[in-house]
Design an enzyme around this catalytic site. Structure first.
Site, mmCIF file in Angstrom:
data_model
loop_
_atom_site.group_PDB
_atom_site.id
_atom_site.type_symbol
_atom_site.label_atom_id
_atom_site.label_comp_id
_atom_site.label_asym_id
_atom_site.label_seq_id
_atom_site.Cartn_x
_atom_site.Cartn_y
_atom_site.Cartn_z
ATOM 1 N N SER A 170 -8.591 42.850 61.200
ATOM 2 C CA SER A 170 -7.631 43.277 60.177
ATOM 3 C C SER A 170 -8.371 43.846 58.975
ATOM 4 C CB SER A 170 -6.766 42.088 59.734
ATOM 5 O OG SER A 170 -7.545 41.173 58.985
ATOM 6 N N SER A 183 -8.293 42.641 55.845
ATOM 7 C CA SER A 183 -8.335 41.694 54.722
ATOM 8 C C SER A 183 -9.677 41.692 53.997
ATOM 9 C CB SER A 183 -8.014 40.281 55.206
ATOM 10 O OG SER A 183 -9.055 39.767 56.015
ATOM 11 N N LYS A 192 -13.952 35.480 55.697
ATOM 12 C CA LYS A 192 -13.620 35.702 54.287
ATOM 13 C C LYS A 192 -14.899 35.546 53.469
ATOM 14 C CE LYS A 192 -9.151 35.783 55.264
ATOM 15 N NZ LYS A 192 -8.395 37.063 55.259
ATOM 16 N N SER A 223 -4.607 39.676 51.703
ATOM 17 C CA SER A 223 -5.462 38.743 52.424
ATOM 18 C C SER A 223 -4.807 37.362 52.478
ATOM 19 C CB SER A 223 -6.832 38.641 51.732
ATOM 20 O OG SER A 223 -7.606 37.609 52.318
#
Length: 323
Positions: free
Chosen positions: A126, A128, A183, A288
């Site tokens: 994705s 994010s 992340k 996110s």
């Protein structure tokens, strides 16, 4: 053994097929571990049992041929029909069920060791982590920086160094540990992290955030505000979407351990990071799903530190290290 091997291979194939079609929740680490153990047992059996037996059979064939020639020579027969050379090769050759198990063991073992203790590949699913990482990036994750962990169990066996603010980290998604997430580490144990009105503050100190030219998002075909941010010793880029609000409502937030450590408002969120946990955020800050919504990442969920894009088939210029 051929029938048993057929059943084992069929079981592996059925598991992979069910995983592919979503019938079961797959676990690649477990699958690779089982494959290593099973092929390793076949390799041992081949080395110490099956191969010696085939060699003995070939030696018996050689001895019988020598005896036959000697007997014919005593009878005065010098011209002897040549025995098919392939007869001995057929006796020595591995059967298919050993070729597909013991023969694959060295390759599977190397992949297992590399993936478990050195580097593991991942694909970014994705946006994010834009603009640092894009959808389709194939990345490598360092598995030993934060300490070596036993495969499948994920139990730490060496200390390594602690994750630092600014590190890009892969971890098992706390609400569903079978999924891997990526992340950036924003808060370490003991930190008070505040993200209010799209400004990040750690322990009362605003994090440096400098505007740079806007970023064009090819997926949404629009421009986003772009900034450079310095977390610890790491300087990286981040995006802000002016059309998205900073506040988070209680309806959007999941229930998670230590939920009382966080306060939510129309301005954003303030969280106190508990011991042994980390606060994670995506670089695409307003797009996110991260610790603001599902909580803290415990140390036992850590997979490793992401550091290198080794391929993006849509954009070869993406290959290289990143911060």
């Amino acid at each position: 053994m051929a029938l048993l091997t057929s059943l084992i291979l069929a079981a592996f194939g059925a598991y992979v097929g069910a995983w592919y079609f979503g019938a079961v929740e797959g676990n690649f680490a477990l699958l690779l571990f089982v494959a290593t153990v099973v092929t390793g047992l076949y390799w041992l059996a081949e080395r110490f049992y099956f191969l010696p037996r085939r060699r003995q059979a070939a030696e018996r064939l050689d001895a019988s041929l020598v005896q036959r020639r000697e007997e014919l020579a005593r009878q005065g027969i010098e011209q002897v029909d040549r025995v098919d050379v392939k007869a001995r090769e057929r006796l020595i050759m591995q059967p298919w069920w050993l070729d597909w198990t013991a023969g694959l063991f060295p390759v599977i073992l190397v992949v297992f060791l590399l993936r478990s203790f050195l580097f593991e590949p991942f694909k970014i699913p994705s946006g994010s982590m834009m603009p640092t990482l894009l959808t389709g990036d194939l990345i490598l994750v360092n598995k030993f920086t934060y300490g070596l962990r036993l495969p499948v169990l994920n139990t730490k066996i060496t200390e390594g160094k602690a994750p630092a603010r600014g590190d890009v980290m892969v971890f098992r998604y706390p609400p569903k540990p079978s999924l891997d997430y990526i992340k950036r580490v924003v808060g370490v144990p003991g930190d008070e992290v505040a993200y209010l009105n799209k400004q990040l503050t750690i322990n009362g100190q605003p994090v440096s955030k400098d505007a740079i030219p806007e970023y064009f998002d090819e997926e949404t075909m629009r421009y986003l505000k772009q900034y450079t941010e310095t977390l610890g010793t790491t300087q990286h880029k981040l995006l802000n979407d002016e059309t998205r609000r900073a506040g988070i409502s209680d309806v959007e937030v999941m229930s998670f351990p230590d939920r009382d450590n966080c306060r939510y408002s129309v301005e954003g969120v303030v969280c106190k990071v508990p011991a042994g946990h980390y606060f994670m955020m995506g670089d695409n800050r307003d797009n996110s799903l991260d610790s603001r919504y599902w909580g803290f990442v415990p140390d036992q969920n850590i997979v490793g530190r992401a550091f290198f894009v080794w391929m993006n088939f849509g954009n070869l210029k993406r290959i290289g290290a990143f911060q």
